[in-house]
Design a protein around this motif. Sequence first.
Motif, mmCIF file in Angstrom:
data_model
loop_
_atom_site.group_PDB
_atom_site.id
_atom_site.type_symbol
_atom_site.label_atom_id
_atom_site.label_comp_id
_atom_site.label_asym_id
_atom_site.label_seq_id
_atom_site.Cartn_x
_atom_site.Cartn_y
_atom_site.Cartn_z
ATOM 1 N N VAL A 1 0.865 -1.182 0.000
ATOM 2 C CA VAL A 1 0.000 0.000 0.000
ATOM 3 C C VAL A 1 0.903 1.233 0.000
ATOM 4 N N TYR A 2 0.629 2.168 -0.901
ATOM 5 C CA TYR A 2 1.513 3.327 -1.054
ATOM 6 C C TYR A 2 1.249 4.340 0.057
ATOM 7 N N THR A 3 2.277 4.600 0.860
ATOM 8 C CA THR A 3 2.144 5.525 1.986
ATOM 9 C C THR A 3 3.170 6.650 1.938
ATOM 10 N N LYS A 4 3.863 6.792 0.806
ATOM 11 C CA LYS A 4 4.796 7.911 0.667
ATOM 12 C C LYS A 4 4.058 9.115 0.105
ATOM 13 N N THR A 5 4.570 10.302 0.380
ATOM 14 C CA THR A 5 3.915 11.526 -0.080
ATOM 15 C C THR A 5 4.793 12.246 -1.097
ATOM 16 N N GLU A 6 5.417 11.461 -1.966
ATOM 17 C CA GLU A 6 6.307 12.026 -2.977
ATOM 18 C C GLU A 6 6.458 11.044 -4.138
ATOM 19 N N ASN A 7 6.961 11.573 -5.259
ATOM 20 C CA ASN A 7 7.330 10.714 -6.368
ATOM 21 C C ASN A 7 8.649 10.019 -6.029
ATOM 22 N N ILE A 8 8.823 8.791 -6.498
ATOM 23 C CA ILE A 8 10.048 8.052 -6.195
ATOM 24 C C ILE A 8 10.587 7.372 -7.449
ATOM 25 N N THR A 9 11.866 7.005 -7.410
ATOM 26 C CA THR A 9 12.491 6.217 -8.470
ATOM 27 C C THR A 9 13.052 4.949 -7.856
ATOM 28 N N LEU A 10 12.622 3.805 -8.369
ATOM 29 C CA LEU A 10 13.107 2.513 -7.897
ATOM 30 C C LEU A 10 14.216 2.003 -8.817
ATOM 31 N N THR A 11 15.172 1.305 -8.234
ATOM 32 C CA THR A 11 16.302 0.769 -8.994
ATOM 33 C C THR A 11 16.249 -0.756 -8.991
ATOM 34 N N ALA A 12 16.372 -1.338 -10.181
ATOM 35 C CA ALA A 12 16.325 -2.796 -10.300
ATOM 36 C C ALA A 12 17.635 -3.414 -9.822
ATOM 37 N N LYS A 13 17.508 -4.534 -9.095
ATOM 38 C CA LYS A 13 18.674 -5.296 -8.663
ATOM 39 C C LYS A 13 18.696 -6.600 -9.458
ATOM 40 N N TRP A 14 19.861 -6.914 -10.021
ATOM 41 C CA TRP A 14 19.959 -8.061 -10.920
ATOM 42 C C TRP A 14 21.005 -9.062 -10.447
ATOM 43 N N GLY A 15 20.762 -10.319 -10.762
ATOM 44 C CA GLY A 15 21.776 -11.353 -10.705
ATOM 45 C C GLY A 15 22.003 -11.826 -12.134
ATOM 46 N N VAL A 16 23.115 -12.496 -12.373
ATOM 47 C CA VAL A 16 23.416 -12.985 -13.716
ATOM 48 C C VAL A 16 22.815 -14.372 -13.888
ATOM 49 N N ALA A 17 22.028 -14.551 -14.931
ATOM 50 C CA ALA A 17 21.328 -15.814 -15.135
ATOM 51 C C ALA A 17 22.302 -16.968 -15.343
ATOM 52 N N VAL A 18 23.293 -16.760 -16.186
ATOM 53 C CA VAL A 18 24.290 -17.799 -16.449
ATOM 54 C C VAL A 18 25.676 -17.173 -16.387
ATOM 55 N N SER A 19 26.533 -17.705 -15.514
ATOM 56 C CA SER A 19 27.908 -17.223 -15.384
ATOM 57 C C SER A 19 28.864 -18.318 -15.839
ATOM 58 N N THR A 20 30.006 -17.890 -16.344
ATOM 59 C CA THR A 20 31.033 -18.832 -16.777
ATOM 60 C C THR A 20 32.226 -18.768 -15.834
ATOM 61 N N ILE A 21 32.648 -19.936 -15.349
ATOM 62 C CA ILE A 21 33.843 -20.026 -14.518
ATOM 63 C C ILE A 21 34.975 -20.575 -15.377
ATOM 64 N N THR A 22 36.049 -19.827 -15.481
ATOM 65 C CA THR A 22 37.241 -20.253 -16.216
ATOM 66 C C THR A 22 38.322 -20.612 -15.207
ATOM 67 N N PHE A 23 39.114 -21.623 -15.533
ATOM 68 C CA PHE A 23 40.094 -22.137 -14.579
ATOM 69 C C PHE A 23 41.523 -21.928 -15.090
ATOM 70 N N ASP A 24 42.310 -21.223 -14.303
ATOM 71 C CA ASP A 24 43.745 -21.075 -14.540
ATOM 72 C C ASP A 24 44.426 -22.140 -13.693
ATOM 73 N N VAL A 25 44.898 -23.217 -14.341
ATOM 74 C CA VAL A 25 45.399 -24.369 -13.597
ATOM 75 C C VAL A 25 46.823 -24.177 -13.088
ATOM 76 N N ALA A 26 47.469 -23.094 -13.445
ATOM 77 C CA ALA A 26 48.816 -22.772 -12.936
ATOM 78 C C ALA A 26 49.783 -23.946 -13.086
ATOM 79 N N GLY A 27 49.812 -24.518 -14.270
ATOM 80 C CA GLY A 27 50.737 -25.616 -14.539
ATOM 81 C C GLY A 27 50.159 -26.987 -14.335
ATOM 82 N N GLY A 28 48.934 -27.082 -13.864
ATOM 83 C CA GLY A 28 48.308 -28.379 -13.659
ATOM 84 C C GLY A 28 47.595 -28.864 -14.907
#
Length: 207
Positions: A113-140
């Motif tokens: 229920v809206y109880t503010k007495t002003e206009n507001i701007t909301l900001t979207a928060k995101w996560g990444v749907a698909v991430s890639t993990i790359t491996f530096d094996v350091a000689g392995g």
Amino acid sequence: DSAGGTSVPSQKVLNGKKIKKPDTPTKVGYTFTGWFVADDEWNFLAYTVTDDMTLTAGWAANTYVISFDVSGGKALADMNVTYDSAYVLPVPEKDNGVFLGWELGGKVFENGVYTKTENITLTAKWGVAVSTITFDVAGGSAVSPMKVNYGESYVLPKSQKSGYVFAGWVYNGEIFKDGTILSGDITLVARWEGLNDIFKFESSEEG
């Protein structure tokens, strides 16, 4: 009767005389629309009093605007909301993005229920749907990159290296744990411990 607004004193009026128009009351989130008897607005310039009566304040809930900063997602139109009324926020879309919610001033802002007495701007928060993990094996031995869906459980692979014990994967100087929620592509570096660096010390009576 100010109907929830600031108090207005009563008046004593001679029979057949007019009421003195009182100061306009105020009410948070509302605009005053006049004084009423039942559904009829009282005309202070024309009407006269012939009996005890009660005038009731009329109110119109204010309308405010919610704007949306989609943070790289697809644009959304502004949304009009009415004070003290329920609202449902839209769900934005973003390529390779998982919408986590709206924020206002760093805090979660949800449907309600809206109880503010002003206009507001909301900001979207995101996560990444698909991430890639790359491996530096350091000689392995080589380890192929792996893709991880947001929020899913996963186990990191291991590498091998002759004469060494694999001690885990490192990210930003710290051991990276299985199942850590990702917010983008990352590269992990193998940590190795040399077998010849592991010693066992024993004491004896001779020292």
